[in-house]
Design an enzyme around this catalytic site. Structure first.
Site, mmCIF file in Angstrom:
data_model
loop_
_atom_site.group_PDB
_atom_site.id
_atom_site.type_symbol
_atom_site.label_atom_id
_atom_site.label_comp_id
_atom_site.label_asym_id
_atom_site.label_seq_id
_atom_site.Cartn_x
_atom_site.Cartn_y
_atom_site.Cartn_z
ATOM 1 N N ASP A 1 1.031 -1.069 -0.027
ATOM 2 C CA ASP A 1 0.001 -0.012 0.069
ATOM 3 C C ASP A 1 0.822 1.118 -0.112
ATOM 4 O OD1 ASP A 1 -2.215 1.444 -0.199
ATOM 5 O OD2 ASP A 1 -3.138 0.912 1.563
ATOM 6 N N TYR A 2 0.265 2.161 -0.254
ATOM 7 C CA TYR A 2 1.153 3.637 -0.363
ATOM 8 C C TYR A 2 1.958 3.797 0.769
ATOM 9 C CZ TYR A 2 1.046 8.103 -2.566
ATOM 10 O OH TYR A 2 1.718 9.360 -3.425
#
Ligand code: BGC
Length: 764
Positions: free
Chosen positions: A298-299
């Site tokens: 994820d980011y």
């Protein structure tokens, strides 16, 4: 003659170049299998180029403009030209995508195409309802179609890959991201997950070659839906039983449906960040489930392992993520900066890098990007596709199907089509922005049809609109908190006058679209701002109220549930919101939605869910205080999972089983008759629940194990059949083994999780 020569020469030149390419770049040979092509390419790659494939950057500069100078943008640009970027996100539109793809394909040594990712969460530009709302339709065909529309528009705009579906089972309405999932139930969640994967990707992996299909991504792996106290990005501490029986099944369903990518999650799971979690990513996903696509972080979640206190520094975070099976780094800038050295120092095995790169290349080949890197870069198609009539009609259809009728005691609904004075009240009624929800990066602000606009199309009534009070103060956006108006009541009087003069009052109240979604956890689930006060003031002058709720999560509305005669759950329904709401209010569409999440009576009940456990003291048999309950409010939800009314009425009878005693492995056949005994044609979601009454690990008091959406004309009766097999009757133990144990089972069939016809059987 001359022309012919030129043509012949042109053909020869093309053939020669093609041939040269195939010799210099043997992986471009389409006659080879994908696995052969991967093995032809991998040995040609330097370690830097391999690591580059594992690196994803966010869109960074005006790609069709001049090359950037200075800062991260220049660095990213340089990396792209060196072949150190395998994927980009948030670059969108044919012109922009073509520009970055051209650099990757034409300026780098090996010309490996980028895979362009984007958050296509509920539509691309033409927005469908938020995913939680779509789940309320229980209409798998419609949900698949909605994802297909999203894929059609996104692919026409240069996108190859969506970061969806979100398959996080969640039962805590405080968490803002419940709007992105399919609610609290793993069975319904699994079915919807499959529908969404097929909608995005097609039925088979071969469909990925089609121009209107994109790779899907099951996220967030895993257990993000159980962040403690509903607090965003918090830790997750859950039992193995919950993990295996609630969290993992929808993910497993996507693997079986052929999903090509997974995204891990920001949370820790029992002390270990999902991003660095060997057990989740290597043992379960790539081991037990044999997933052969790739996992994206994820980011910045790789870097966040340092803040979690799991990684010592950047090197440690990088090594831990790769070892755990995070194949691609979204915006941590760590793989590209650290991984080559870590491999050279022997801290990360090159074989792990090779494994990650094979997975990434596999998906790129499957998408046909090596054969035509610009397959999604056709400006004509982009123009013809985005916002076309078929897509608008499709999201309108989905929006109507997502609406849930929660109460209609006095029969105010459907509204009469003429001769009525209707007062429409509430700032959300006139809002063209809020219905778009918070995941709408490719959509333009203020492009939804408002409820006011939808209702204005029914011209034979007298419609007046008064906002009563502004809902929010100032402007809001994806990045900012929503600030509510809690003081300015100057519009109350005008609203009261409008209500007094009306036959029926329609009030549109709830949450702003930017109030749910990522980063938007709440500790209060009541109507925010001045809305509750406005509702009670209006009720004093005219109690004939139809309350239309707009929200991205279950709300607690105890006062409204008791006093307001009609309540319609209309979520954030996307581009066509107003048309869908108006058609339902006026009876041109008979609502058939059922809640995918329980609505609490107050926030103190959260997490509240239908598939709960009995406890040792489920009822007050001793008539004293020592039983499992609250002393201040009932322990049942305000509106349960599976609940939803219709303008017509459905009667259930003749619940039958083919036998009462079954051997393990035998199918349990169940049938029930459903009659539409009201005055409208309609659709009903017939639901089957089981209760395994005793087991080596306790089972929930109800578990959804089948449902069918049926059309019933007024007066019509249909027999609905269900089959229960070992697949529905078992459960996972605390080591993840699937068990089917002998015992007694209760079953319930009905139109909601809280009541229905009951029967039972024995399993030997
Ligand atoms: C979200 C993901 C999303 C990613 C890229 C993250 O903050 O958790 O769901 O796909 O950003 O936008």
């Amino acid at each position: 003659m001359k022309n012919k020569k030129i043509i012949t020469f042109g053909f020869f030149a093309l053939f020669t170049i093609g041939n040269m390419n195939a010799q210099k770049k043997p992986y471009l040979d389409k006659k080879k299998t994908i696995e052969e092509r991967i093995e032809l390419l991998l040995p040609l790659m330097t370690l830097e180029e391999k690591v580059g494939q594992m690196n994803q950057y966010n869109g960074f500069w005006d790609v069709t403009g001049p090359a950037p100078k200075g800062g991260t943008a220049e660095l990213k640009y340089e990396h792209l030209r060196k072949g150190w970027v395998g994927s980009m996100l948030t670059v969108r539109g044919v012109k922009e995508v073509r520009a970055v793809q051209k650099i990757a394909v034409e300026e780098t040594r090996l010309g490996i195409p980028l895979i362009i990712g984007f958050d296509v969460i509920h539509g691309y530009k033409t927005l469908s309802p938020i995913p939680l709302a779509e789940a309320a339709s229980w209409d798998l065909e419609a949900i698949e179609k909605s994802a297909a529309i999203a894929a059609d528009e996104a692919s026409a705009s240069g996108i190859n890959w969506t970061f969806g579906p979100n398959v996080d089972v969640a039962n805590d309405a405080r968490w803002g991201r419940v709007m992105e999932g399919a609610g609290e139930d793993p069975y319904l969640g699994s079915k919807i997950a499959i529908a969404r994967v097929h909608g995005f990707q097609g039925e088979t992996i071969a469909d990925l070659q089609k121009v209107n299909k994109i790779a899907a991504c099951a996220k967030h792996f895993a257990a993000y839906g159980y962040v403690e106290a509903g607090l965003e990005y918090n830790i997750v501490d859950i039992s193995n039983s919950k993990l295996y029986n609630s969290v993992l099944p929808p993910f497993k369903a996507t693997v079986d449906a052929g999903v090509r990518t997974f995204m891990n999650s920001f949370n820790t799971l029992n002390g270990v960040p999902a991003t660095g979690n060997v057990f989740l990513q290597r043992d379960i996903l790539k081991g037990k489930w044999k997933f052969d696509g790739f996992v994206i972080s994820d980011y910045a979640s790789i870097r966040e392992m340092i803040a979690h206190g799991y990684a010592k520094d950047e090197d440690d975070a990088t090594a831990k993520a790769v070892i755990a099976g995070s194949d691609m780094d979204m915006e941590s800038y760590l793989y590209v900066a650290k991984l080559v050295a870590l491999v050279k120092e022997g801290k990360v095995k090159e074989a792990l890098v090779d494994d990650a790169v094979r997975r990434i290349l596999r998906v790129k080949f499957e998408l046909g990007l090596f054969d035509d890197p610009y397959k999604n870069c056709d400006e004509k198609r982009e123009k013809a596709t985005i916002g076309n009539k078929a897509n608008i009609d499709g999201v309108l259809d989905m929006a109507k199907k997502s609406i849930v009728l929660l109460k209609n005691d006095k029969g105010l609904l459907p509204l009469k089509k003429s001769g009525q004075k209707i007062a429409l009240i509430g700032a959300l009624a006139n809002d063209k922005n809020s219905p778009l929800g918070s995941w709408r990066i490719a959509s333009d602000d203020n492009t939804a049809v408002s409820v006011l606009e939808g209702m204005q199309q029914y011209k034979d009534n007298q419609l007046t609109f008064e906002k009563g009070a502004d809902l929010i103060v100032g402007k809001t956006s994806f990045l900012n908190e929503v600030i509510f108006n809690t003081t300015d009541k100057s519009g109350f009087e005008a609203a009261k006058t409008a209500a007094k003069n009306a036959d029926v009052v329609v009030m549109v109240l709830g949450e702003h679209g930017f109030q749910s979604g990522e980063g938007r956890s709440r500790t209060d689930l009541n109507l925010p701002g001045l809305q509750q006060e406005l509702l009670e003031e209006i009720y004093k002058v005219n109690p004939n109220i139809v309350l239309v709720l707009n929200n991205g999560r279950p709300l607690s509305i105890p006062w409204a549930a008791e006093h307001v005669p009609s309540i319609v759950e209309a979520w954030h329904l996307g581009t066509q919101t107003g048309n869908a709401v108006a058609q339902v209010l006026y009876g041109d569409y008979n609502p058939s939605g059922k809640l995918p999440m329980s609505f609490p009576r107050n926030v103190g009940q959260v997490p509240i869910y239908y598939n709960k456990y009995s406890t040792g003291r489920p009822i007050d048999s001793d008539k004293n205080v020592f039983w499992s309950h609250y002393t201040d409010v009932e322990k049942t939800p305000q509106f349960p999972f599976g609940f939803g009314l219709s303008y017509t009425k459905y009667d259930y009878k003749n619940l039958k089983l083919n036998k009462t005693v079954f051997a393990k492995g035998e199918n349990v056949q169940i049938s029930v008759e459903v009659t539409n005994s009201g005055n409208y044609n309609g659709k009903e979601v017939v639901q089957l629940y089981i209760h395994d009454q005793f087991a080596s690990i306790i089972r929930p008091i109800k578990e959804l194990k089948g449902f069918e959406l049926i059309n019933l004309k007024k007066g019509e009766t249909k027999t609905v059949n269900f089959t229960l097999t070992d697949k529905e009757l078992g459960f996972y133990d605390n080591d993840g083994n699937y068990l089917v144990e002998p015992g007694t089972f209760k079953i319930m069939v009905g139109g909601s999780s809280d009541k229905g016809l009951e029967s039972g059987f024995e399993l030997n």
